[in-house]
Design a protein around this motif. Structure first.
Motif, PDB file in Angstrom:
ATOM      1  N   GLU A 322       0.825  -1.209   0.000  1.00 62.30           N
ATOM      2  CA  GLU A 322       0.000   0.000   0.000  1.00 62.30           C
ATOM      3  C   GLU A 322       0.859   1.258   0.000  1.00 62.30           C
ATOM      4  OE1 GLU A 322      -3.161   2.204   3.015  1.00 62.30           O
ATOM      5  OE2 GLU A 322      -3.026   0.015   3.009  1.00 62.30           O
ATOM      6  N   ILE A 323       1.949   1.245   0.749  1.00 61.30           N
ATOM      7  CA  ILE A 323       2.836   2.422   0.798  1.00 61.30           C
ATOM      8  C   ILE A 323       3.428   2.705  -0.574  1.00 61.30           C
ATOM      9  CG2 ILE A 323       4.981   3.354   1.769  1.00 61.30           C
ATOM     10  CD1 ILE A 323       4.355   1.612   4.291  1.00 61.30           C
ATOM     11  N   LEU A 324       3.919   1.672  -1.225  1.00 63.49           N
ATOM     12  CA  LEU A 324       4.564   1.851  -2.538  1.00 63.49           C
ATOM     13  C   LEU A 324       3.562   2.069  -3.656  1.00 63.49           C
ATOM     14  CD1 LEU A 324       7.381  -0.850  -2.369  1.00 63.49           C
ATOM     15  CD2 LEU A 324       7.662   1.630  -2.290  1.00 63.49           C
ATOM     16  N   GLY A 325       2.331   1.566  -3.483  1.00 64.33           N
ATOM     17  CA  GLY A 325       1.391   1.617  -4.601  1.00 64.33           C
ATOM     18  C   GLY A 325       1.960   0.807  -5.746  1.00 64.33           C
ATOM     19  N   ALA A 326       1.967   1.376  -6.922  1.00 69.00           N
ATOM     20  CA  ALA A 326       2.546   0.683  -8.079  1.00 69.00           C
ATOM     21  C   ALA A 326       3.910   1.255  -8.426  1.00 69.00           C
ATOM     22  CB  ALA A 326       1.599   0.808  -9.281  1.00 69.00           C
ATOM     23  N   THR A 327       4.591   1.821  -7.431  1.00 61.48           N
ATOM     24  CA  THR A 327       5.852   2.529  -7.727  1.00 61.48           C
ATOM     25  C   THR A 327       7.095   1.759  -7.312  1.00 61.48           C
ATOM     26  OG1 THR A 327       5.964   3.746  -5.618  1.00 61.48           O
ATOM     27  CG2 THR A 327       4.611   4.705  -7.367  1.00 61.48           C
ATOM     28  N   GLY A 328       6.935   0.543  -6.786  1.00 63.80           N
ATOM     29  CA  GLY A 328       8.097  -0.243  -6.386  1.00 63.80           C
ATOM     30  C   GLY A 328       8.064  -1.612  -7.040  1.00 63.80           C
ATOM     31  N   TYR A 329       8.936  -2.487  -6.583  1.00 65.10           N
ATOM     32  CA  TYR A 329       9.037  -3.848  -7.111  1.00 65.10           C
ATOM     33  C   TYR A 329       8.951  -4.807  -5.932  1.00 65.10           C
ATOM     34  CZ  TYR A 329      10.619  -1.277 -11.168  1.00 65.10           C
ATOM     35  OH  TYR A 329      10.684  -0.399 -12.221  1.00 65.10           O
ATOM     36  N   LEU A 330       7.941  -5.669  -5.952  1.00 62.68           N
ATOM     37  CA  LEU A 330       7.656  -6.527  -4.816  1.00 62.68           C
ATOM     38  C   LEU A 330       7.907  -7.995  -5.130  1.00 62.68           C
ATOM     39  CD1 LEU A 330       4.307  -4.896  -3.585  1.00 62.68           C
ATOM     40  CD2 LEU A 330       6.593  -4.574  -2.638  1.00 62.68           C
ATOM     41  N   VAL A 331       8.424  -8.712  -4.130  1.00 64.09           N
ATOM     42  CA  VAL A 331       8.577 -10.162  -4.206  1.00 64.09           C
ATOM     43  C   VAL A 331       7.982 -10.756  -2.942  1.00 64.09           C
ATOM     44  CG1 VAL A 331      10.663 -10.010  -5.617  1.00 64.09           C
ATOM     45  CG2 VAL A 331      10.872 -10.122  -3.127  1.00 64.09           C
ATOM     46  N   GLU A 332       7.845 -12.053  -2.914  1.00 64.67           N
ATOM     47  CA  GLU A 332       7.384 -12.726  -1.705  1.00 64.67           C
ATOM     48  C   GLU A 332       8.466 -12.612  -0.629  1.00 64.67           C
ATOM     49  OE1 GLU A 332       4.429 -14.161  -1.147  1.00 64.67           O
ATOM     50  OE2 GLU A 332       3.768 -13.486  -3.142  1.00 64.67           O
ATOM     51  N   PRO A 333       8.065 -12.568   0.647  1.00 66.40           N
ATOM     52  CA  PRO A 333       9.078 -12.515   1.713  1.00 66.40           C
ATOM     53  C   PRO A 333       9.889 -13.804   1.770  1.00 66.40           C
ATOM     54  CG  PRO A 333       6.877 -12.833   2.636  1.00 66.40           C
ATOM     55  CD  PRO A 333       6.690 -12.534   1.181  1.00 66.40           C
ATOM     56  N   SER A 334      11.126 -13.684   2.226  1.00 65.42           N
ATOM     57  CA  SER A 334      12.039 -14.826   2.396  1.00 65.42           C
ATOM     58  C   SER A 334      12.222 -15.594   1.095  1.00 65.42           C
ATOM     59  CB  SER A 334      11.522 -15.760   3.500  1.00 65.42           C
ATOM     60  OG  SER A 334      11.370 -15.075   4.721  1.00 65.42           O
ATOM     61  N   SER A 335      12.398 -14.856  -0.016  1.00 64.00           N
ATOM     62  CA  SER A 335      12.527 -15.489  -1.335  1.00 64.00           C
ATOM     63  C   SER A 335      13.771 -14.971  -2.060  1.00 64.00           C
ATOM     64  CB  SER A 335      11.278 -15.217  -2.186  1.00 64.00           C
ATOM     65  OG  SER A 335      10.121 -15.723  -1.576  1.00 64.00           O
ATOM     66  N   PRO A 336      14.959 -15.473  -1.700  1.00 65.57           N
ATOM     67  CA  PRO A 336      16.195 -15.015  -2.348  1.00 65.57           C
ATOM     68  C   PRO A 336      16.183 -15.187  -3.862  1.00 65.57           C
ATOM     69  CG  PRO A 336      16.716 -16.268  -0.378  1.00 65.57           C
ATOM     70  CD  PRO A 336      15.244 -16.422  -0.598  1.00 65.57           C
ATOM     71  N   LYS A 337      15.584 -16.272  -4.341  1.00 62.63           N
ATOM     72  CA  LYS A 337      15.551 -16.513  -5.787  1.00 62.63           C
ATOM     73  C   LYS A 337      14.760 -15.421  -6.503  1.00 62.63           C
ATOM     74  CE  LYS A 337      16.577 -19.002  -9.387  1.00 62.63           C
ATOM     75  NZ  LYS A 337      17.986 -19.179  -9.803  1.00 62.63           N
ATOM     76  N   GLN A 338      13.598 -15.046  -5.953  1.00 60.17           N
ATOM     77  CA  GLN A 338      12.805 -13.967  -6.553  1.00 60.17           C
ATOM     78  C   GLN A 338      13.559 -12.644  -6.485  1.00 60.17           C
ATOM     79  OE1 GLN A 338       8.726 -13.601  -5.244  1.00 60.17           O
ATOM     80  NE2 GLN A 338       8.415 -15.820  -5.196  1.00 60.17           N
ATOM     81  N   ILE A 339      14.281 -12.418  -5.406  1.00 59.15           N
ATOM     82  CA  ILE A 339      15.062 -11.185  -5.275  1.00 59.15           C
ATOM     83  C   ILE A 339      16.123 -11.116  -6.361  1.00 59.15           C
ATOM     84  CG2 ILE A 339      16.751  -9.976  -3.822  1.00 59.15           C
ATOM     85  CD1 ILE A 339      15.143 -10.908  -1.384  1.00 59.15           C
ATOM     86  N   SER A 340      16.844 -12.211  -6.591  1.00 63.41           N
ATOM     87  CA  SER A 340      17.891 -12.204  -7.618  1.00 63.41           C
ATOM     88  C   SER A 340      17.298 -11.974  -9.002  1.00 63.41           C
ATOM     89  CB  SER A 340      18.677 -13.515  -7.578  1.00 63.41           C
ATOM     90  OG  SER A 340      17.853 -14.622  -7.890  1.00 63.41           O
ATOM     91  N   GLN A 341      16.148 -12.585  -9.278  1.00 72.39           N
ATOM     92  CA  GLN A 341      15.502 -12.389 -10.585  1.00 72.39           C
ATOM     93  C   GLN A 341      15.058 -10.932 -10.763  1.00 72.39           C
ATOM     94  OE1 GLN A 341      12.374 -15.310 -10.361  1.00 72.39           O
ATOM     95  NE2 GLN A 341      13.692 -16.996 -11.057  1.00 72.39           N
ATOM     96  N   LYS A 342      14.521 -10.335  -9.713  1.00 77.35           N
ATOM     97  CA  LYS A 342      14.031  -8.961  -9.814  1.00 77.35           C
ATOM     98  C   LYS A 342      15.201  -7.974  -9.943  1.00 77.35           C
ATOM     99  CE  LYS A 342      10.244  -8.320  -9.639  1.00 77.35           C
ATOM    100  NZ  LYS A 342       9.211  -8.247 -10.688  1.00 77.35           N
ATOM    101  N   ILE A 343      16.295  -8.232  -9.240  1.00 78.89           N
ATOM    102  CA  ILE A 343      17.478  -7.377  -9.375  1.00 78.89           C
ATOM    103  C   ILE A 343      17.962  -7.373 -10.815  1.00 78.89           C
ATOM    104  CG2 ILE A 343      19.940  -7.175  -8.787  1.00 78.89           C
ATOM    105  CD1 ILE A 343      19.186  -8.144  -5.957  1.00 78.89           C
ATOM    106  N   GLN A 344      18.048  -8.547 -11.418  1.00 79.55           N
ATOM    107  CA  GLN A 344      18.502  -8.647 -12.804  1.00 79.55           C
ATOM    108  C   GLN A 344      17.547  -7.930 -13.741  1.00 79.55           C
ATOM    109  OE1 GLN A 344      18.753 -12.934 -12.740  1.00 79.55           O
ATOM    110  NE2 GLN A 344      20.987 -12.923 -12.621  1.00 79.55           N
ATOM    111  N   TRP A 345      16.246  -8.052 -13.484  1.00 78.60           N
ATOM    112  CA  TRP A 345      15.245  -7.389 -14.334  1.00 78.60           C
ATOM    113  C   TRP A 345      15.387  -5.870 -14.241  1.00 78.60           C
ATOM    114  CZ3 TRP A 345      11.406  -3.837 -14.294  1.00 78.60           C
ATOM    115  CH2 TRP A 345      10.514  -3.843 -15.351  1.00 78.60           C
ATOM    116  N   ILE A 346      15.571  -5.363 -13.031  1.00 77.10           N
ATOM    117  CA  ILE A 346      15.690  -3.913 -12.836  1.00 77.10           C
ATOM    118  C   ILE A 346      16.870  -3.355 -13.626  1.00 77.10           C
ATOM    119  CG2 ILE A 346      16.258  -2.125 -11.119  1.00 77.10           C
ATOM    120  CD1 ILE A 346      14.530  -3.726  -9.101  1.00 77.10           C
ATOM    121  N   PHE A 347      18.009  -4.029 -13.572  1.00 74.67           N
ATOM    122  CA  PHE A 347      19.186  -3.520 -14.280  1.00 74.67           C
ATOM    123  C   PHE A 347      19.050  -3.620 -15.797  1.00 74.67           C
ATOM    124  CE2 PHE A 347      21.496  -4.083 -10.160  1.00 74.67           C
ATOM    125  CZ  PHE A 347      21.962  -2.775 -10.064  1.00 74.67           C
ATOM    126  N   LYS A 348      18.161  -4.483 -16.275  1.00 75.71           N
ATOM    127  CA  LYS A 348      17.969  -4.635 -17.721  1.00 75.71           C
ATOM    128  C   LYS A 348      16.886  -3.718 -18.277  1.00 75.71           C
ATOM    129  CE  LYS A 348      19.446  -9.491 -17.912  1.00 75.71           C
ATOM    130  NZ  LYS A 348      18.988 -10.907 -18.071  1.00 75.71           N
TER     131      LYS A 348
END
Length: 386
Positions: A322-348
């Motif tokens: 709710e705080i971020l609205g649609a302005t951030g990038y969210l993953v499930e908690p405690s999900s290192p694999k999703q974090i790594s995928q999202k980091i790569q997506w952001i840089f691309k």
């Protein structure tokens, strides 16, 4: 009018940061503001400024705490008394002051204090022998002003406050009151005033892609998940920059022992320097885990990144979506694999990321600025019987 902000511990986790934010909003409304409280640690978390005088009394354990409390009571002289956290050293003193001078008391709740002790499952059921030790032994647990038993007693008195402010929906549902999110000085935190490359050079971060965690690591904040994601990606130019470190324990040192190759530690900086520090980030990471403590909180690091138009990588925990609205990038908690995928997506996808970052700043200015906070406070104070 004068407002006295009463803080249980001005040196650490007693509400000093929240008190400073509240004071900024009150000054925006042209109130005279003072911050008074105890100092249990070696160093004040915030310093006195020309606009905000701070009176700190050395913290004591019971029974010496009672003598110190009498001294602090004499220093509280605002037309409105604003307790930060439902603790004996803040809210308890404010209720006593109210009995003396009948001034209205506002209680601010920015955390669920009992969540650190198991929440509703916590019970104090000592044996007689243990009860004696807790009261009379030199290091007896009941000599601590913040013992959870006293916190529980304070929670039972919350209805005695004339108004309540909270900074998360979880706290609103539990304690009632008015939602007052953490505001950010968006004029100070303005990306147009800073060059990211200059900041990276200034803080020794040039040549790296920077993931920044501008706060104190603790297990519920999920920093380990980011570090596991960095292990998974194994890209040598990525670094997690931790700003300030933990004032509570050696947790960040333990992180360095296991993941030191990915970590750069920066010291704690004054608030006016932090925009320059955050400017150095490529991504601000706020990887909260799904715990009681995390759900009850409003992570200040979110508005650091939002105000500076940074891409924010966070988790679907508590109020964060709710705080971020649609302005951030969210993953499930405690999900290192999703974090790594999202980091790569952001840089691309830097064009889209830049556009979303500017929308994050706009959202911060409109909803999470000091001015927005002041507007809510004005309505609360206008409803008090003064």
């Amino acid at each position: 009018m004068k407002v006295s902000l009463v803080v249980s511990d001005l040196s650490g986790n007693g509400g000093a940061i929240r008190a400073f934010i509240l004071s900024q909003a009150l000054i925006e409304l042209n109130y005279e503001v003072e911050i008074v409280g105890f100092q249990f640690g070696k160093e004040l978390y915030i310093k006195s400024t020309n606009n905000i005088p701070i009176y700190a009394l050395p913290g004591q354990k019971y029974p010496k705490f009672l003598v110190a409390a009498q001294q602090l009571l004499k220093k509280i002289d605002g037309d409105i008394i604003y307790a930060v956290k439902p603790k004996p050293a803040s809210f308890g003193l404010c209720l006593l002051k109210k009995l003396q001078n009948h001034r209205p008391v506002i209680l601010d709740i920015d955390d669920w204090e009992l969540s650190w002790h198991g929440g509703d499952d916590w019970k104090y059921r000592p044996s007689l022998k243990q009860f004696y030790r807790d009261i009379f032994k030199k290091n007896g647990q009941l000599k601590e002003p913040d013992h959870p038993l006293y916190i529980k007693w304070m929670e039972s008195l919350i209805s005695r406050a004339d108004a309540i402010t909270v900074n998360s929906n979880f706290l609103k549902q539990r304690f009632g009151g008015v939602y007052l999110p953490n505001g950010k000085d968006t004029e100070m935190f303005d990306p147009a005033k800073y060059d990211p490359e200059v900041s990276r050079k200034l803080y020794g971060l040039e040549g790296y892609r920077i993931l920044m965690f501008p706060g104190a690591p603790r297990p519920h904040k999920g920093v380990e998940d980011v570090l596991m994601a960095l292990d998974d990606m194994n890209e040598p130019d990525l670094r997690l920059v931790i700003v300030g470190g933990s004032p509570y324990d050696d947790y960040d040192d333990r992180l360095v022992q296991q993941w030191g190759r990915w970590i750069i530690k920066l010291p704690k900086f004054p608030i006016e320097v932090m925009p320059s520090v955050v400017a150095a980030a490529h991504i601000v990471v706020v990887p909260q885990r799904d715990t009681l403590a995390a759900v009850a909180q409003f992570p200040l690091k979110l508005t650091d990144g939002m105000a500076m138009a940074k891409p924010i990588l966070s988790t679907q925990v508590g109020d964060i979506p709710e705080i971020l609205g649609a302005t951030g990038y969210l993953v499930e908690p405690s999900s290192p694999k999703q974090i790594s995928q999202k980091i790569q997506w952001i840089f691309k996808n830097q064009v889209e990321v830049s556009d979303r970052g500017m929308k994050a700043r706009q959202r911060c200015v409109e909803i999470y600025s000091i001015q927005a906070m002041a507007s809510i406070l004005f309505n609360i104070i206008s409803g008090l019987s003064l």
